[in-house]
Design a protein around this motif. Structure first.
Motif, PDB file in Angstrom:
ATOM      1  N   GLY A  79       0.810  -1.225   0.000  1.00  0.00           N
ATOM      2  CA  GLY A  79       0.000   0.000   0.000  1.00  0.00           C
ATOM      3  C   GLY A  79       0.836   1.265   0.000  1.00  0.00           C
ATOM      4  N   CYS A  80       2.125   1.129  -0.268  1.00  0.00           N
ATOM      5  CA  CYS A  80       3.041   2.265  -0.089  1.00  0.00           C
ATOM      6  C   CYS A  80       2.903   3.327  -1.190  1.00  0.00           C
ATOM      7  CB  CYS A  80       4.479   1.747  -0.062  1.00  0.00           C
ATOM      8  SG  CYS A  80       5.686   3.074   0.087  1.00  0.00           S
ATOM      9  N   THR A  81       2.926   4.577  -0.746  1.00  0.00           N
ATOM     10  CA  THR A  81       2.957   5.705  -1.703  1.00  0.00           C
ATOM     11  C   THR A  81       4.054   6.680  -1.279  1.00  0.00           C
ATOM     12  OG1 THR A  81       1.242   6.830  -0.409  1.00  0.00           O
ATOM     13  CG2 THR A  81       0.509   5.526  -2.288  1.00  0.00           C
ATOM     14  N   ARG A  82       5.131   6.147  -0.753  1.00  0.00           N
ATOM     15  CA  ARG A  82       6.188   7.013  -0.222  1.00  0.00           C
ATOM     16  C   ARG A  82       6.977   7.748  -1.291  1.00  0.00           C
ATOM     17  NH1 ARG A  82       8.501   5.949   4.958  1.00  0.00           N
ATOM     18  NH2 ARG A  82      10.566   6.190   4.083  1.00  0.00           N
ATOM     19  N   CYS A  83       6.957   7.268  -2.520  1.00  0.00           N
ATOM     20  CA  CYS A  83       7.705   7.994  -3.566  1.00  0.00           C
ATOM     21  C   CYS A  83       6.885   8.045  -4.851  1.00  0.00           C
ATOM     22  CB  CYS A  83       9.086   7.376  -3.803  1.00  0.00           C
ATOM     23  SG  CYS A  83       9.085   5.933  -4.883  1.00  0.00           S
ATOM     24  N   ARG A  84       7.368   8.797  -5.820  1.00  0.00           N
ATOM     25  CA  ARG A  84       6.623   9.047  -7.069  1.00  0.00           C
ATOM     26  C   ARG A  84       6.392   7.780  -7.893  1.00  0.00           C
ATOM     27  NH1 ARG A  84      11.795  10.540  -7.910  1.00  0.00           N
ATOM     28  NH2 ARG A  84      11.565  12.695  -7.217  1.00  0.00           N
ATOM     29  N   LEU A  85       7.168   6.718  -7.626  1.00  0.00           N
ATOM     30  CA  LEU A  85       6.988   5.498  -8.420  1.00  0.00           C
ATOM     31  C   LEU A  85       5.622   4.859  -8.180  1.00  0.00           C
ATOM     32  CD1 LEU A  85      10.535   3.839  -8.214  1.00  0.00           C
ATOM     33  CD2 LEU A  85       9.596   5.369  -9.958  1.00  0.00           C
ATOM     34  N   ALA A  86       4.968   5.238  -7.096  1.00  0.00           N
ATOM     35  CA  ALA A  86       3.620   4.706  -6.831  1.00  0.00           C
ATOM     36  C   ALA A  86       2.639   5.136  -7.923  1.00  0.00           C
ATOM     37  CB  ALA A  86       3.135   5.176  -5.463  1.00  0.00           C
ATOM     38  N   GLY A  88       2.886   5.415 -11.235  1.00  0.00           N
ATOM     39  CA  GLY A  88       2.820   4.722 -12.519  1.00  0.00           C
ATOM     40  C   GLY A  88       2.785   3.207 -12.432  1.00  0.00           C
ATOM     41  N   ARG A  89       2.859   2.674 -11.224  1.00  0.00           N
ATOM     42  CA  ARG A  89       2.942   1.217 -11.105  1.00  0.00           C
ATOM     43  C   ARG A  89       1.570   0.574 -11.307  1.00  0.00           C
ATOM     44  NH1 ARG A  89       3.325   1.743  -4.654  1.00  0.00           N
ATOM     45  NH2 ARG A  89       1.103   1.544  -4.196  1.00  0.00           N
ATOM     46  N   THR A  90       1.597  -0.702 -11.753  1.00  0.00           N
ATOM     47  CA  THR A  90       0.374  -1.514 -11.738  1.00  0.00           C
ATOM     48  C   THR A  90       0.236  -2.167 -10.377  1.00  0.00           C
ATOM     49  OG1 THR A  90       0.689  -1.970 -14.077  1.00  0.00           O
ATOM     50  CG2 THR A  90      -0.817  -3.422 -12.882  1.00  0.00           C
ATOM     51  N   LYS A 151      10.657  -1.285  -5.100  1.00  0.00           N
ATOM     52  CA  LYS A 151       9.576  -2.263  -5.275  1.00  0.00           C
ATOM     53  C   LYS A 151       8.576  -1.882  -6.365  1.00  0.00           C
ATOM     54  CE  LYS A 151      11.368  -3.953  -1.492  1.00  0.00           C
ATOM     55  NZ  LYS A 151      12.647  -4.650  -1.692  1.00  0.00           N
ATOM     56  N   CYS A 152       8.709  -0.694  -6.939  1.00  0.00           N
ATOM     57  CA  CYS A 152       7.770  -0.272  -7.985  1.00  0.00           C
ATOM     58  C   CYS A 152       8.536   0.061  -9.257  1.00  0.00           C
ATOM     59  CB  CYS A 152       6.974   0.946  -7.541  1.00  0.00           C
ATOM     60  SG  CYS A 152       6.038   0.663  -6.018  1.00  0.00           S
ATOM     61  N   ARG A 153       7.894  -0.175 -10.385  1.00  0.00           N
ATOM     62  CA  ARG A 153       8.566   0.002 -11.677  1.00  0.00           C
ATOM     63  C   ARG A 153       8.799   1.491 -11.994  1.00  0.00           C
ATOM     64  NH1 ARG A 153       6.028  -0.462 -17.662  1.00  0.00           N
ATOM     65  NH2 ARG A 153       7.993  -0.382 -18.803  1.00  0.00           N
ATOM     66  N   GLU A 166      16.170   5.746  -1.583  1.00  0.00           N
ATOM     67  CA  GLU A 166      16.168   6.074  -0.151  1.00  0.00           C
ATOM     68  C   GLU A 166      14.784   5.847   0.455  1.00  0.00           C
ATOM     69  OE1 GLU A 166      17.122   9.837   2.766  1.00  0.00           O
ATOM     70  OE2 GLU A 166      17.687   9.952   0.667  1.00  0.00           O
ATOM     71  N   ALA A 167      13.749   6.260  -0.289  1.00  0.00           N
ATOM     72  CA  ALA A 167      12.376   6.099   0.229  1.00  0.00           C
ATOM     73  C   ALA A 167      12.037   4.632   0.436  1.00  0.00           C
ATOM     74  CB  ALA A 167      11.385   6.741  -0.745  1.00  0.00           C
ATOM     75  N   CYS A 168      12.571   3.776  -0.415  1.00  0.00           N
ATOM     76  CA  CYS A 168      12.215   2.353  -0.404  1.00  0.00           C
ATOM     77  C   CYS A 168      13.149   1.521   0.481  1.00  0.00           C
ATOM     78  CB  CYS A 168      12.252   1.819  -1.837  1.00  0.00           C
ATOM     79  SG  CYS A 168      11.047   0.508  -2.148  1.00  0.00           S
ATOM     80  N   GLY A 170      13.877   1.260   3.551  1.00  0.00           N
ATOM     81  CA  GLY A 170      13.394   0.640   4.786  1.00  0.00           C
ATOM     82  C   GLY A 170      12.800  -0.736   4.542  1.00  0.00           C
ATOM     83  N   PHE A 171      12.147  -0.910   3.388  1.00  0.00           N
ATOM     84  CA  PHE A 171      11.574  -2.224   3.075  1.00  0.00           C
ATOM     85  C   PHE A 171      12.682  -3.253   2.876  1.00  0.00           C
ATOM     86  CE2 PHE A 171       8.016   0.501   1.489  1.00  0.00           C
ATOM     87  CZ  PHE A 171       7.097   0.115   2.463  1.00  0.00           C
ATOM     88  N   LEU A 172      13.725  -2.857   2.155  1.00  0.00           N
ATOM     89  CA  LEU A 172      14.821  -3.804   1.916  1.00  0.00           C
ATOM     90  C   LEU A 172      15.539  -4.131   3.227  1.00  0.00           C
ATOM     91  CD1 LEU A 172      16.523  -5.486   0.055  1.00  0.00           C
ATOM     92  CD2 LEU A 172      17.817  -3.434  -0.582  1.00  0.00           C
TER      93      LEU A 172
END
Ligand code: SF4
Length: 250
Positions: A79-86, A88-90, A151-153, A166-168, A170-172
């Motif tokens: 459900g993450c929207t921490r960065c702009r990649l959210a 355009g992702r499917t 995690k997002c394309r 950097e935004a992502c 924490g998940f890794l």
């Protein structure tokens, strides 16, 4: 010979017929190589125990990963929207493989197929990764956990940007803490640089054993880059031998 070994032998044979013997060491035919590997390593099983304390990254204060359990971390990512990649992702591509795997492979970012399927490393590069893993007696179903730095394309498969990584991150960090692999393999420049904390290109980083928070780490070329540059196959093969030694010792 197992199905995976047969597939590897067929692949190596095809590459050789196409004039690319790079991944097969001198003096070996593809079938001989697979047989040799089969006797060198029994298929590695999944790790069922916890990690030693020094192999676990400290995440105190990490706003994303914190002390979340695996399912909670996965739900947070989906459900993450921490960065702009959210935008355009499917779908979010969190991971594939066994969360108790002894080897964790970290790639760069999802591509179009990954974005569509929700799984990392599908398509030709994923098939090559599976074959390379089979060559060292590992499979994503049994003994390998696979994820990406982001995690997002990224749109049009551009490189992930520093603020997105950097935004992502924490998940890794959370995935490494929770999977607690015995050995890490970073594939491609962005994974190699993030895991080693160095900014040199992958060609300069590969060929050495590092440690990430106490976990032995090898970095090598991304399988997609190997498909574009078959001349790097031999170097990747050398890196896989390093990886084998670490797994044998773990
Ligand atoms: S790339 Fe990572 S930080 Fe950015 S939206 Fe996707 S999951 Fe969140």
């Amino acid at each position: 010979m197992t199905g995976a070994a047969r597939a590897l032998a067929t692949y190596l044979d095809q590459r050789r017929r196409m004039g690319d013997p790079g991944i097969v060491p001198e003096g070996f035919g593809p079938g001989e190589l697979v047989e040799l590997l089969a006797t060198r390593r029994a298929p590695a099983g999944a790790r069922g125990d916890g990690a030693s304390p020094d192999s676990i990254a400290s995440l105190s204060g990490d706003p994303v990963a914190g002390e979340a359990g695996y399912e909670e971390l996965r739900r947070m990512a989906l459900g993450c929207t921490r960065c702009r990649l959210a935008e355009g992702r499917t779908q979010v591509v969190f991971a594939d493989g066994n969360p108790k795997g002894r080897l964790m492979v970290v790639g760069e970012a999802p591509g179009a197929r990954e974005d569509r399927t929700g799984l990392p490393f599908v398509g030709p590069a994923g098939k090559l990764l599976d074959l390379l893993l089979a060559a060292v007696g590992l499979s994503r179903r049994d003994s390998v956990y696979i994820c990406n730095v982001v995690k997002c394309r990224p749109p049009r498969n551009r490189n992930p940007r520093a603020d997105e990584i950097e935004a992502c991150a924490g998940f890794l960090r959370g995935q490494i803490r929770l999977v607690a692999p015995s050995v890490l393999l970073g594939v491609g420049t962005f994974a190699a640089q993030w895991l080693t904390g160095q900014s040199r290109p992958i060609g300069k980083l590969r060929g050495t054993v590092y440690r990430y928070e106490g976990v032995p780490l090898v970095v090598t070329y991304h399988p997609a880059a190997l498909l574009r540059n078959p001349g790097w196959n031999r170097l990747c093969w050398d890196d896989l031998q390093l990886l084998c030694e670490l797994i044998d010792r773990s």
